[in-house]
Every structure is written in C-alpha cells, then in structure tokens.
Design an enzyme around this catalytic site. Structure first.
Site, PDB file in Angstrom:
ATOM      1  N   SER A  47      63.377  -8.125 -22.851  1.00 37.80           N
ATOM      2  CA  SER A  47      64.118  -9.383 -22.794  1.00 37.80           C
ATOM      3  C   SER A  47      64.609  -9.751 -24.191  1.00 37.80           C
ATOM      4  CB  SER A  47      63.218 -10.477 -22.198  1.00 37.80           C
ATOM      5  OG  SER A  47      63.975 -11.622 -21.883  1.00 37.80           O
ATOM      6  N   ASN A  48      64.950 -11.018 -24.416  1.00 36.72           N
ATOM      7  CA  ASN A  48      65.427 -11.459 -25.726  1.00 36.72           C
ATOM      8  C   ASN A  48      64.958 -12.889 -25.969  1.00 36.72           C
ATOM      9  OD1 ASN A  48      67.566 -13.362 -24.727  1.00 36.72           O
ATOM     10  ND2 ASN A  48      68.293 -11.455 -23.812  1.00 36.72           N
ATOM     11  N   HIS A  49      65.321 -13.441 -27.140  1.00 39.32           N
ATOM     12  CA  HIS A  49      64.780 -14.739 -27.566  1.00 39.32           C
ATOM     13  C   HIS A  49      65.523 -15.956 -27.026  1.00 39.32           C
ATOM     14  CE1 HIS A  49      61.847 -13.060 -30.258  1.00 39.32           C
ATOM     15  NE2 HIS A  49      62.768 -12.367 -30.912  1.00 39.32           N
ATOM     16  N   SER A  50      66.450 -15.786 -26.094  1.00 41.08           N
ATOM     17  CA  SER A  50      67.199 -16.945 -25.605  1.00 41.08           C
ATOM     18  C   SER A  50      66.262 -17.992 -24.991  1.00 41.08           C
ATOM     19  CB  SER A  50      68.202 -16.482 -24.543  1.00 41.08           C
ATOM     20  OG  SER A  50      68.789 -17.597 -23.921  1.00 41.08           O
TER      21      SER A  50
END
Ligand code: CTP
Length: 224
Positions: free
Chosen positions: A27-30
């Site tokens: 995933s990512n840091h959004s």
C-alpha cells in the site's frame, strides 16, 4: 454559495491495498484527508456526492454516499460503473500501480535467503475514464518527487483531464498524511496556478472554486 447545485460529483480518496497473502499487503501513505475534504466541501456547496474510498481512519462524511473498497481492481469497478452518472470526477486516491502477481491463499512462510516478489500492473482508472469521457469534468492528482510541472502536464494530456492538482510530496507540509498541502493547479487550457501552503479544507474549496467557474463557462449535458 450552493454553486455546485445540480452537479453529481464522484470523488475517490485514500490508498488501495494489494494483498500478498491473508496477512500482508502492499500500500502507500495516503491518509484520505484531501479526498474527504473535497467530498465534504462539494456536498456543502449543493452537489450530490459519491465518495469511493480505500481503507482510511476517517469518519464517513455526512450526507455523502460512501463506498468502501480495498484493492485497485475494486476501486476501478466502483468508479467505472458510476462514471456515466457523474458530471464531475475528482480522483484524489493514491491507487497502487502494481499488485502481487498472485495472492497466496495461506500465509507465506519465510525461507532462508532472499526472496523475489513478482508484481503485475493494475489498471489506470483515471486513464480509463479519460477515454470514456462524455462531457464530464475530470480532475486528477499527481504526486511527484521530481519535475513536478513536466510530469503533471504529461499526465493531464495522456489521461485526457481537464485539470490536474500536482504536489511535490518531498516538500514539508505537502502530500501524504499531513493536514496541509502545497500544490500547483494545471488546466487543460494551459493555465498554471501555484498555490501557497494551505490546509486541506481550504484547498478543497479552492479546487472546487476553479471547477465551479469552469463549469459555469462551459456547462454540458452531463450536469443536472
Ligand atoms: N490513478 C488511477 N489509477 C491508477 C494509478 C493512478 O486512477 N492505477 C490516478 C490517481 O488517482 C491520480 C492520478 O492517477 O489522480 C495520478 O496518480 P500518480 O500516482 O501521481 O501517477 P501515475 O499516473 O500512477 O504515474 P506514476 O506513478 O508513474 O507517477
């Protein structure tokens, strides 16, 4: 002012999660804060709003139809199936570009030495709706670490967008998981607007100000 009355706004927010096995994902840091702020502001300004959201820790906005998804494939299905009914689409989600080629049905056990993960591309949702565009106003976001302007203009053109909100995620006070952002807004007619540091609530209204003004100039069949 209810300057978005009659508009049907579709907003995406948050990250997507691409599962590796039953316990792990990429995933990512959004944080979803930008997209949620846009959804709330659009509703306050009179629009009917649908929010398609990846997994975030934010309260569902009052009065907004909220659809929760997990993966890029699920987000694609949710967006594409609602696209024809929308008059404005704002894609603030940070969609994963890659997913594990295969999802293991049981937990992957460690083995000695290094391991290699094979990744496959996910579909680009924004590019797909850009191809399907039929009078809708489409705004994308661009998260960049290098050549902000060049990369964002390329995305605007390639994805057939009306506007792109570009942010340099390496700058302090910009990008993921903070309450502020520093963006450059680029429009399909070539206009470029550099914005100062703003909290995401104010920025949401500023983005909607520009969209509302452009919709007043060239309303089309998709609204109403
Ligand atoms: N986007 C999308 N579907 C994807 C990837 C991105 O709809 N599979 C959308 C995002 O919601 C965002 C825009 O495309 O509005 C730009 O996302 P960004 O990650 O900045 O760019 P990419 O097009 O993925 O390009 P790159 O990762 O090469 O910078």
């Amino acid at each position: 002012p209810k300057d978005l009355a009659g508009e049907r706004v579709l907003v995406t927010a948050g990250p997507t999660r691409e599962e590796l096995d039953p316990v792990r994902y990429l995933s990512n840091h959004s944080s979803g804060k930008m997209g949620y702020a846009i959804a709330r502001a659009a509703r306050r300004r009179g629009a009917r709003v649908t929010l398609v959201t990846g997994p975030v820790c934010l309260a569902e906005p009052f009065g907004v139809e909220t659809i929760s998804v997990v993966s890029a494939a699920e987000m694609r299905e949710a967006v594409v199936s609602r696209f024809a009914a929308a008059s404005i689409v704002i894609k603030a989600a940070a969609v994963a570009d890659f997913r594990p080629e295969a999802r293991a049905g049981s937990k992957i056990k460690k083995s000695a030495g290094e391991t290699v993960l094979r990744l496959a591309r996910t579909g680009d949702i924004l590019a797909e709706i850009g191809r399907l565009k039929n009078g809708q106003f489409i705004a994308g976001f661009a998260a960049e670490t290098d050549d902000l302007g060049g990369n964002a203009v390329k995305k605007l053109k390639e994805k057939n967008l009306d506007m792109i909100v570009a942010n340099d995620v390496t700058r302090e006070g910009a990008g993921f998981a903070v309450d502020t952002n520093i963006v450059t807004m680029i429009f399909s007619d070539g206009r470029i607007e550099d914005m100062p540091l703003m909290d995401k609530e104010t920025l949401a209204d500023t983005i909607l100000d520009r969209i509302a003004a452009m919709r007043r100039q060239s309303p089309n069949l998709a609204s109403g």
